[in-house]
Design an enzyme around this catalytic site. Sequence first.
Site, mmCIF file in Angstrom:
data_model
loop_
_atom_site.group_PDB
_atom_site.id
_atom_site.type_symbol
_atom_site.label_atom_id
_atom_site.label_comp_id
_atom_site.label_asym_id
_atom_site.label_seq_id
_atom_site.Cartn_x
_atom_site.Cartn_y
_atom_site.Cartn_z
ATOM 1 N N ASP A 46 -8.243 7.866 7.001
ATOM 2 C CA ASP A 46 -9.688 8.081 6.920
ATOM 3 C C ASP A 46 -10.452 6.858 7.408
ATOM 4 O O ASP A 46 -11.491 6.981 8.062
ATOM 5 C CB ASP A 46 -10.088 8.384 5.472
ATOM 6 C CG ASP A 46 -9.515 9.702 4.978
ATOM 7 O OD1 ASP A 46 -9.908 10.743 5.518
ATOM 8 O OD2 ASP A 46 -8.670 9.682 4.065
ATOM 9 N N GLY A 47 -9.953 5.659 7.086
ATOM 10 C CA GLY A 47 -10.648 4.440 7.484
ATOM 11 C C GLY A 47 -10.759 4.287 8.983
ATOM 12 O O GLY A 47 -11.792 3.829 9.499
ATOM 13 N N HIS A 58 -23.392 -13.079 33.136
ATOM 14 C CA HIS A 58 -24.642 -13.400 32.436
ATOM 15 C C HIS A 58 -24.360 -14.321 31.248
ATOM 16 O O HIS A 58 -24.642 -13.998 30.105
ATOM 17 C CB HIS A 58 -25.350 -12.119 31.979
ATOM 18 C CG HIS A 58 -25.749 -11.207 33.106
ATOM 19 N ND1 HIS A 58 -24.834 -10.672 33.996
ATOM 20 C CD2 HIS A 58 -26.967 -10.738 33.486
ATOM 21 C CE1 HIS A 58 -25.476 -9.904 34.875
ATOM 22 N NE2 HIS A 58 -26.775 -9.939 34.597
ATOM 23 N N HIS A 75 0.859 -1.185 0.000
ATOM 24 C CA HIS A 75 0.000 0.000 0.000
ATOM 25 C C HIS A 75 0.896 1.236 0.000
ATOM 26 O O HIS A 75 1.320 1.709 1.066
ATOM 27 C CB HIS A 75 -0.917 0.007 1.226
ATOM 28 C CG HIS A 75 -1.961 -1.065 1.199
ATOM 29 N ND1 HIS A 75 -1.685 -2.363 1.523
ATOM 30 C CD2 HIS A 75 -3.292 -1.018 0.885
ATOM 31 C CE1 HIS A 75 -2.792 -3.087 1.416
ATOM 32 N NE2 HIS A 75 -3.776 -2.291 1.031
ATOM 33 N N PHE A 101 -22.485 -9.382 24.889
ATOM 34 C CA PHE A 101 -21.905 -8.182 24.293
ATOM 35 C C PHE A 101 -20.450 -8.377 23.889
ATOM 36 O O PHE A 101 -19.816 -7.439 23.393
ATOM 37 C CB PHE A 101 -22.029 -7.003 25.257
ATOM 38 C CG PHE A 101 -23.447 -6.641 25.613
ATOM 39 C CD1 PHE A 101 -24.466 -6.781 24.684
ATOM 40 C CD2 PHE A 101 -23.766 -6.174 26.874
ATOM 41 C CE1 PHE A 101 -25.779 -6.465 24.997
ATOM 42 C CE2 PHE A 101 -25.083 -5.858 27.209
ATOM 43 C CZ PHE A 101 -26.089 -5.995 26.268
ATOM 44 N N GLY A 135 -3.713 -2.639 11.512
ATOM 45 C CA GLY A 135 -4.160 -2.950 10.164
ATOM 46 C C GLY A 135 -5.645 -3.200 10.129
ATOM 47 O O GLY A 135 -6.304 -2.953 9.117
ATOM 48 N N HIS A 172 -30.314 -11.650 25.023
ATOM 49 C CA HIS A 172 -29.253 -11.532 26.017
ATOM 50 C C HIS A 172 -28.730 -12.891 26.488
ATOM 51 O O HIS A 172 -27.949 -12.950 27.437
ATOM 52 C CB HIS A 172 -29.751 -10.727 27.224
ATOM 53 C CG HIS A 172 -29.827 -9.252 26.971
ATOM 54 N ND1 HIS A 172 -30.521 -8.716 25.910
ATOM 55 C CD2 HIS A 172 -29.283 -8.193 27.637
ATOM 56 C CE1 HIS A 172 -30.408 -7.401 25.943
ATOM 57 N NE2 HIS A 172 -29.659 -7.059 26.973
ATOM 58 N N ASN A 190 -5.919 12.509 3.380
ATOM 59 C CA ASN A 190 -5.699 12.518 1.938
ATOM 60 C C ASN A 190 -6.992 12.422 1.131
ATOM 61 O O ASN A 190 -6.965 12.381 -0.098
ATOM 62 C CB ASN A 190 -4.738 11.397 1.520
ATOM 63 C CG ASN A 190 -5.216 10.015 1.932
ATOM 64 O OD1 ASN A 190 -6.395 9.702 1.825
ATOM 65 N ND2 ASN A 190 -4.280 9.186 2.399
ATOM 66 N N HIS A 215 -3.813 3.852 -3.177
ATOM 67 C CA HIS A 215 -4.113 3.201 -1.898
ATOM 68 C C HIS A 215 -3.472 1.825 -1.821
ATOM 69 O O HIS A 215 -2.672 1.555 -0.929
ATOM 70 C CB HIS A 215 -5.620 3.085 -1.692
ATOM 71 C CG HIS A 215 -5.980 2.276 -0.483
ATOM 72 N ND1 HIS A 215 -5.926 2.796 0.786
ATOM 73 C CD2 HIS A 215 -6.367 0.979 -0.348
ATOM 74 C CE1 HIS A 215 -6.271 1.852 1.659
ATOM 75 N NE2 HIS A 215 -6.545 0.743 0.988
ATOM 76 N N GLU A 251 -18.414 -1.020 24.213
ATOM 77 C CA GLU A 251 -17.671 -2.268 24.430
ATOM 78 C C GLU A 251 -16.460 -2.388 23.525
ATOM 79 O O GLU A 251 -15.407 -2.876 23.943
ATOM 80 C CB GLU A 251 -18.589 -3.483 24.206
ATOM 81 C CG GLU A 251 -19.586 -3.737 25.311
ATOM 82 C CD GLU A 251 -20.873 -2.965 25.110
ATOM 83 O OE1 GLU A 251 -21.796 -3.147 25.927
ATOM 84 O OE2 GLU A 251 -20.954 -2.186 24.123
#
Length: 679
Positions: A160-161, A462, A33, A438, A122, A474, A190, A264, A412
Amino acid sequence: MSTQTPSPDLMRRMADAIRFLAMDAIERAGEGHPGTPLGAADTATALFTRHVKFNPLDPRWPDRDRFVQSNGHGSMLIYSLLHLTGYPGMTLDQLKSFRVLGSHCAGHPEIDQDLGIEVTTGVLGQGIANAAGMALAEALLNARFGDAIVDHYTYAMVGDGCLQEGVGQEVISLAGHLRLGKLIVLWDDNQMTDDGDTRLALSDDIPGRFRVSNWHVQEVDGHDPEQVSAALSLAKTDLRPSLIACRTRIGEGIPRVQGQRAAHGGRVFADDTQAARTALNWPHGPFEVPDDLRNAWLDAGRRSQGEYDAWVARVEAMAPEDRAEFERLRAGHLPESWTRVIEDHKRTYLSDPPTDFAYKTSGELIEALAGAIPELLSGAPDLEGATLHKRSLEAFTATNRSGRYVHYGIREHVMGAMLNGIAAHGGVIPCGITYLVFSDYERPAIRMAALMKLPVKFIFSHDSIGIGTNGPTHQPVEFFASLRAIPRLYVFRPADAVELAECWELTVERRDGPCALAFPRMALTPVREAHEEENLCRRGAYVLKEAEGGPRKVTLLATGSEVAVALKARSILQAEGTPTAVVSMPCLELFEQQDKAYRDSVVNQSTVRVAVEAAIRQGWDYYVGENGGFVGMDDFGASGPPEALFEHFGITPNHVAAEARSRLKVSLNRPGIVGDSIA
C-alpha cells in the site's frame, strides 16, 4: 529432476516454508517486518513456482525475468525465496544472520544480482519505478535483438505504501501511457499500514487508478495460489502493463497479529512462532524445512533450465557481428573509438567556441555520443525544447520501441527512479536531463543510484542565477552543496565547452556510480587556450592559468561559468603586481581521489585562496582555509537579466579581486595561518 507443477496443497505448504523461515529469522533478530513475508507468501509461491524465468546458477542471465520487491521492509520474503530456490550464496546461515552486520540479509534488500537481488528497495515507491525502468530497457533491447535473445518480464511486488507515495502514481500514469506490457505488478492488498487501516488516510479506488491509466487489472484472493497463477497467465496475454490486486491478510499465520497493525513492524516472539506452528500444523523446529518441501522449491529453481539452455544455444547461433555487439552490452563495455567524438568536439570548440546556450552545446554532444554509442538513452520531463537533448533522436513510444529519447512528462521523480531501473537492468546507458532546481524532485532516486553504485547519468541545465528573469524559484543556489553531500556521486560543473566535452566523457565512461553533470542556461565563455590530448578534468581540478611575475600569492578556485570571472580577476591582480593563479575545479570528488602531492600543488602553494561559485559557500572552507575568501551567494537569488544579477550579487571580476586584496591584507597581519596543506 522433477519439473511437475506443484499441487494446490503442496503450494500451500511451500508458502508455509516461507512463513516459518521469515518468522524464525525475525524472531531471532529481535526485529523486522513480518507482515509482508507472511501475508504475501502464497502470492510469491504462485509466482516463483509457475511463472518467473530464472536460473540460480547463472543469476545474471540477461534474459531472466526480473523480480523487484518494492515493499522492501518485508525483506525476509525475497531472502526466503532466494534461499529456497537454490541461490548458492543465500544459505541458511545467511537467513539466520538476518539484520546482522555483514549479512546478505540486510534489514532492507540491498542490490546484489549474484544473489538474485536486482535493486536496493525499502524507500517506498522506488522499487515499482525501478521495475518500470527495467521493463522499458527490456522493450528497447527486444526491439534491437528480437524475441529470441531478449524476451522477459519484470515483476514487482508492491504494498500500500508504494502506491500511496506520489512516485507510485507517476509510474502508473507513465507505464500505462507507454504500454509497458511486460511489467506485471502484484499488489499485496492487505489494507493495513503502520498506523492501522489504510482508510485512516486513503479512500481511493486503487485498481481504478490503474484502469484509467490504461493498465490491465485483475483482483484475486492473494492466499489462493491457483487464482494468482491464473491471473499471471492472463496478464501475459495483454499488451498493457498489468496490476494483480492480491487481497491478503497481513501477518497471516501468527494468531496474535494477523490482520492487525502490529503485524507490519511489530516484534515476533518465540510464543508467536510456536502458536503459528500449532495453527498451521507445522511440526518442524526453527529454520527446519522438510525434505519434500525443500526439494519442491529446488525444483522450482530448476524449472527454467530448459529455457536457459535453449537461450544459450540461440546466442551461440547469432551472426558473429550481432553476437559480438550483444556480448559487448552484456559486459558493459563501451564501443571502440567512441572517444573520438570527444576529441573532435574539443578541437572544434577550441577553434570555434560556441556562443549559444550551454545546454545547446550539451545537446550537440549527446547527439554525437548517441551516434557513437547505440545503447545511450536520453530523455527529459517535458523539457525537450528547454534543454535540447533530443535533437535527431526518435522518441521511445508505445508504438516505437527503438526510440532513444523518453518523454517522461512532468514527472522528475519517476524519471530518476526509472533511470536507476534501466541501469540495473543492463544493456542501456540512461541519461535524464532537467533543470538543476528540479533535482530535488528526483533526489531520492539520485541517492539510491549512489547507494547502489549504478552508472546513471543525471544531467542538469540552468545551474545558477544565470537563469535570469525566471527568478529565485528557479535559481538553485544551494544545490551544489546538497549534491556534493551525497557519497559516491560525482558532481561535474564544467567551465567552458571544452571542459563540457571532457566532463561528458568522464560521465559516460563511469561504471561504478552515478554522475551529476550541470551547466548554465547562458553561453559558457571560453577558458581553454590550447588543445590538450589529455582530459584535464579527469583529475577533478587543475591549474588553468599559473601565476606570473613571482611565486604565487593568490589562488582563485572556481567552477563552471565563474571560472571566466576568476580569469578576469586574475588579470586585474596580475596588473597590480600580485602573482595569481586560477584553478578550475570541475569535480571536487575526483580531485579528492588524487594523491596529496598533486592536491597541494594545485590548491595550496599560495598565500591566499579565494573560491568563486554562484552558489552558497558551504563546502568551500575546506579548500580556502581559515584565511580564505569566498565570492558567491549567501541568500536566494532574484529576478533580472543574468548580467545584472551577477553584478547585483557581487560575482564579478572586481569583487573577486577586492576579496583577494582583503584576504592578502589579513594574511600580512596574521602570518603563519595560511598555506596549510589539505589533509
